[in-house]
Design a protein around this motif. Structure first.
Motif, mmCIF file in Angstrom:
data_model
loop_
_atom_site.group_PDB
_atom_site.id
_atom_site.type_symbol
_atom_site.label_atom_id
_atom_site.label_comp_id
_atom_site.label_asym_id
_atom_site.label_seq_id
_atom_site.Cartn_x
_atom_site.Cartn_y
_atom_site.Cartn_z
ATOM 1 N N ALA A 45 0.170 -2.382 -5.769
ATOM 2 C CA ALA A 45 1.255 -2.140 -4.959
ATOM 3 C C ALA A 45 1.156 -1.197 -3.905
ATOM 4 O O ALA A 45 0.527 -0.215 -4.332
ATOM 5 N N PHE A 46 1.773 -1.504 -2.738
ATOM 6 C CA PHE A 46 1.463 -0.697 -1.629
ATOM 7 C C PHE A 46 2.721 -0.278 -0.869
ATOM 8 O O PHE A 46 3.646 -1.236 -0.755
ATOM 9 N N ASP A 47 3.119 1.058 -0.676
ATOM 10 C CA ASP A 47 4.218 1.384 0.244
ATOM 11 C C ASP A 47 3.923 1.279 1.393
ATOM 12 O O ASP A 47 3.137 2.104 2.154
ATOM 13 N N LEU A 48 4.424 0.289 2.245
ATOM 14 C CA LEU A 48 4.237 0.035 3.698
ATOM 15 C C LEU A 48 4.964 1.379 4.723
ATOM 16 O O LEU A 48 4.373 1.463 5.814
ATOM 17 N N VAL A 49 5.827 1.876 4.347
ATOM 18 C CA VAL A 49 6.498 3.102 5.090
ATOM 19 C C VAL A 49 5.452 4.679 4.866
ATOM 20 O O VAL A 49 5.143 4.988 6.046
#
Length: 987
Positions: free
Chosen positions: A122-126
């Motif tokens: 899972a990756f936080d785009l912000v």
């Protein structure tokens, strides 16, 4: 500043126009609001719905793009091989940060066919850094198993909204295939994008709309969102909610992979369309107001010039005309309606001038009439006389003048407070001291604007004298009428009592001498019986006439089958018809139908008409023709006899009058029959008319209403009725397991008798023909047979003969029913009793009880009768049955006998010396044991309604002298004693 007169025509016209203008503008504004305003509102709602649908489409496009990205990775040989043999090189090269930021995705997961996660990130785009993988996607045995449920082909996928604990996500799942889209699938490739604030902001920028995403299960939902969610769950796709005059909200829901409401999508939009509508409505209103004011001013100016000014001028001219200016006219130019009004006013003024002259003449004529009237007319103000005519001086005295104080007796007679006139009579003392009877009429009056009273005084002294004379004459006539009624009542008793003795003794002699006397003696004895019956019929006719004259004759309307009624009358009158060798023809019987009337009186009238026709016709034909309408029934009796002269026909319906003396000598009769018949017909609402010519026969037509209304008080206690007993067959242990066979061709009788005489111990069988009755009698051997005489094919007499000829049925008691008054010869054939139709149900019950209990024990009877001969006849009749009979000639003696020993039954006459029968009955009821004692009244008195009502509550049965025979008396007495015994035994 001058005051405005709101009553003027000009002011009221202006106000009316202003009011109409305001109403017009208000109506147009209302219509504008309904049409324009609602149109803008509808347009605003459609625009909002389109914007919401646009936002939904953007999110759906995002899901589609996400699915396409997942497809590129799933249909790749490297991914296909990685699932079979995981390696780090594939992850480093294809799952790095640039892939997440480049594809704008937040999650990648690779799952093998066993549901095990081969790789997940899972990756936080912000912040562009890795975040913890959602725990919901680490186990695919629960709800998330839907992501792995695909067919393993290139077209299968699972994509949509999913709610995780950290917020909503958009997911797309594809089966992992080779680059040639071939399988089998080695797993599932899942890509996801968080629907967080960053993504919502991005989507809003794309749409250029302020998009808000809210979880539907958020406990902190605003009231607007909660209400919208309720409406969406109820089936509404998009909910439009105005927030304030400047903003409007459009709300819908996005459903998750399982079809449940996932998040609420709302747009907060400016109300540009609504604002534009309000501006358009305001401009329209201003334009309407300006146009209305200009239009109203123009109309008012036109009305002022063409109507108002001219009407005001006309009004001023009319107002200047004085009352005494006869012949005045108004002037006004113009040939329109107002000009015509001026012409009409001038014509009216001319008519008024003519009417004024007529009024003057009428006033002079009225004063002349007032002076000439014989009634005194006085106008007074309560204290003194203001006017009196010439007759007033004559009625009250010449000393009475205008201005003089009015006599207080007259001054006290004034109208009521509301002005209603008062009419009264009183004695007046005139000025000279004489007294007169006067009729006073006081009316409200206005004399020269002064409230006054007009008093009209009429001298009625002579009229009062005449009235007193007439009153005395009426009282004398009433006294004579009461004497006549008393005389008739006395004669009823005095004649019926000895006649009952004569007929009764003849019956005793007939019974005693039948075995031993010769034919001549029996013939003389029968003549005595016939003569007695004839004399009794004459007495009954006289008494019926007296009852009709006194208004005491009562009628009992009930449904009547005319075919049955006419057949009964024909069977009864047939011997009279045949006696003069005549033939009787009946027409219209099949279509006669039903009517509601008093059957007894109709039968009496028809018997009289047919008997007269048979008596005054020899070797001829008599025709009874029945016809009718829905409202009326007509019975026409035509004969070919001697006929009647028109002058003699005028006397035909008078009491005790026949056409001439020779008729009485040749044919006999009293002249009562036709008079009584006409009065009975009129009592039933009809009449009798005559058409005749001397020597050519006569036609008497009886017309009766088909439905006679039942008037109040028409129901009286018939003779033979037992008013204190509601049951016909009481509970009686001696009547257990008894079979009664009823043989009658009338379905009504077969239905009525078992229902009315129902008893737990009685079983009724019915037969409609004589043959069927004989068959049932032989098979059942009933305890009693009730047999009708008139039966089809095999009549009642033949049935009775066969019953008595059969040893098995010979001992069964048979009770005959017949319409023939001479049917008592059935006793000779072996009948146990004969009842004449129409049969009284109580009488039938008594006969049944007597026949079903033949071994009843002797009874103790007290007989109260003042007539020695009748008393002796009744005593001997009762003693023949083995009863103990104690006789009393008056009430005091009877009470002494009661005190000595209480009997089983009391037989009481009503007309006794000293104490009358009703008082005696009351004294008996007050004695110990007297309340339950059965009392049988035997009387010749015509009972009043009050006496009938009293007897209905105090005695068991009433028999009228001359209407019963000795065995009838015995059966009634035995039945009443048995009913009383049953009541005591079974309370």
């Amino acid at each position: 500043m001058p005051m405005i007169n709101i009553r003027s025509l000009r002011t009221r016209t202006m106000l009316a126009m202003l009011a109409m203008l305001v109403a017009l503008v208000a109506g147009l504004l209302f219509l504008a609001e309904q049409i324009i305003g609602k149109s803008f509102v509808a347009l605003e709602e459609r625009t909002t719905v389109l914007r919401v649908e646009q936002a939904v489409n953007v999110i759906e496009d995002s899901v589609v793009n996400l699915s396409r990205s997942a497809r590129d990775y799933a249909f790749w040989d490297s991914s296909y091989e990685f699932v079979q043999a995981p390696n780090d090189a594939y992850i480093v090269e294809n799952m790095n940060d640039s892939v997440f930021t480049g594809l704008n995705i937040s999650l990648i997961a690779i799952v093998n066919p066993a549901g095990e996660v081969v790789h997940a990130r899972a990756f936080d785009l912000v912040n562009e850094q890795e975040i913890p993988f959602p725990p919901e996607l680490q186990d695919f045995t629960g709800p998330m198993a839907v992501l792995l449920q695909h067919t393993g082909t290139a077209e299968s996928e699972r994509s949509g909204l999913v709610l995780f604990a950290d917020g909503p996500w958009l997911l797309a799942a594809r089966p992992i295939l080779t680059s040639q889209n071939e399988g089998p699938a080695t797993g599932t490739f899942i890509m996801g994008r968080r629907l967080d604030a960053h993504e919502v902001e991005r989507l809003s920028a794309v749409m250029r709309l302020p998009l808000v995403i809210t979880r539907s299960d958020d406990p902190d939902l605003s009231a607007v969102l909660q209400q919208a969610l309720v409406q969406i769950n109820a089936g509404k796709a998009v909910v439009i909610t105005p927030l304030d005059p400047q903003r409007i909200s459009g709300i819908t829901t996005l459903r998750d992979l399982w079809g449940q409401p996932g998040v609420l999508l709302s747009l907060d939009l400016p109300r540009e369309v609504s604002l534009l509508g309000r501006q358009a409505t305001g401009q329209y209103t201003l334009a309407l107001l300006i146009v209305g004011l200009v239009f109203g001013a123009l109309i008012f100016a036109m009305l002022e010039r063409t109507v108002l000014a001219r009407i005001i001028s006309l009004s001023g001219q009319v107002g200047m005309i004085e009352a005494n200016q006869v012949g005045s006219q108004v002037t006004l130019s113009g040939d329109d309606e107002i000009g015509h009004l001026a012409t009409t006013i001038n014509q009216m003024l001319a008519r008024l001038a003519h009417a004024q002259r007529r009024i003057t003449e009428n006033e002079r004529r009225y004063r002349q009439l007032i002076e000439l009237t014989p009634d005194a007319i006085i106008v007074h103000d309560g204290q003194q006389i203001r006017y009196i005519n010439s007759a007033g001086h004559q009625v009250l005295g010449n000393e009475v003048h205008v201005g003089q104080a009015l006599d207080p007796t007259l001054a006290a007679v004034v109208p009521q407070a509301d002005g209603t006139p008062i009419l009264k009579e009183q004695r007046i003392t005139r000025a000279d001291g004489s007294v007169i009877e006067a009729e006073l009429l006081a009316l409200a009056f206005v004399d020269e604007d002064t409230p006054a009273t007009e008093l009209i005084v009429r001298n009625i002294t002579e009229r009062k004298e005449v009235e007193r004379t007439l009153r005395e004459a009426k009282e004398a006539a009433d006294s004579a009428n009461r004497a006549k009624s008393q005389f008739l009542a006395t004669m009823s008793h005095e004649l019926r009592t000895p006649l009952t003795s004569i007929i009764g003794y003849a019956e005793l002699l007939n019974r005693a001498l039948t075995p031993i006397a010769n034919d001549e003696v029996m013939h003389d004895l029968r003549r005595i019986q016939v003569a007695g019956a004839h004399l009794l019929a004459i007495i009954n006719d006289v008494l019926d006439l007296s009852k009709i004259e006194a208004g005491h004759m009562q009628v009992h309307p009930a449904p009547v089958r005319l075919d049955k009624l006419v057949q009964a009358v024909v069977d009864t009158v047939q011997p009279v018809i045949v006696r003069n060798t005549n033939q009787l023809l009946v027409q219209g019987l099949d279509d006669a139908g039903l009517m509601v009337t008093d059957e007894v009186h109709v039968r009496q009238i028809l018997l009289n008409l047919l008997s007269n026709a048979g008596k005054f016709t020899t070797n001829g034909q008599i025709t009874l023709r029945i016809s009718g309408t829905p409202e009326m029934v007509y019975f026409a009796v035509h004969d070919t006899g001697i006929g009647i002269h028109p002058e003699q026909a005028k006397q035909l319906f008078r009491d005790f009058v026949q056409v001439d003396a020779s008729t009485t000598r040749k044919y006999g009769g009293t002249g009562l029959g036709l008079a009584l018949s006409r009065r009975l017909a009129r009592l039933l609402g009809g009449d009798i008319t005559l058409e005749s010519a001397l020597g050519e026969g006569s036609t008497f037509t009886l017309s009766l209403p088909r439905t006679m209304a039942l008037a109040e008080g028409d129901v009286a206690m018939p003779s033979g009725e037992a008013p204190r007993k509601t049951e016909l067959v009481a509970e009686d242990s001696t009547l257990q397991t008894r079979i009664i066979l009823v043989i009658d061709d009338d379905p009504a009788v077969l239905d009525l008798v078992p229902r009315v005489l129902a008893h737990p111990g009685l079983h009724f069988e019915t037969a409609a023909t004589g043959a069927e009755g004989l068959e049932l009698a032989t098979a059942l051997l009933p305890d009693l047979i009730i047999l009708d005489v008139l039966l089809p094919e095999l009549d009642g007499w033949d049935v009775l003969r066969q019953l008595k000829a059969n040893p098995e049925t010979a001992t069964i008691p048979v009770l005959m029913q017949s319409i023939d008054p001479n049917a008592d010869h059935g006793l000779v054939l072996g009948a146990a009793g004969v009842l004449h139709k129409p049969v009284d149900m109580l009488r039938l019950a008594q006969e049944m009880r007597a026949l079903l209990n033949p071994t009843a024990a002797p009874m103790d009877v007290i007989l109260v009768e003042d007539d020695a001969e009748l008393s002796e006849y009744l005593r001997r009749t009762l003693e023949q049955n083995g009863w103990l009979v104690r006789v009393a000639g008056d009430g005091v003696t009877a009470l002494d006998l009661f005190d000595q020993q209480m009997p089983n039954i009391a037989i009481v006459d009503l007309m006794l010396p000293g104490m009358d029968g009703i008082s005696l009955i009351g004294a008996i009821r007050d004695r110990p044991g007297g309340a339950s004692l059965p009392i049988l009244v035997v009387t010749a008195k015509e009972l009043t309604l009050a006496e009938q009502d009293h007897l209905s509550r105090s005695v068991e049965q009433v028999l009228h002298k001359g209407t019963f025979r000795g065995n009838d008396l015995v059966r009634c007495a035995r039945s009443l004693v048995q009913i009383n015994h049953d009541r005591i035994a079974h309370p």
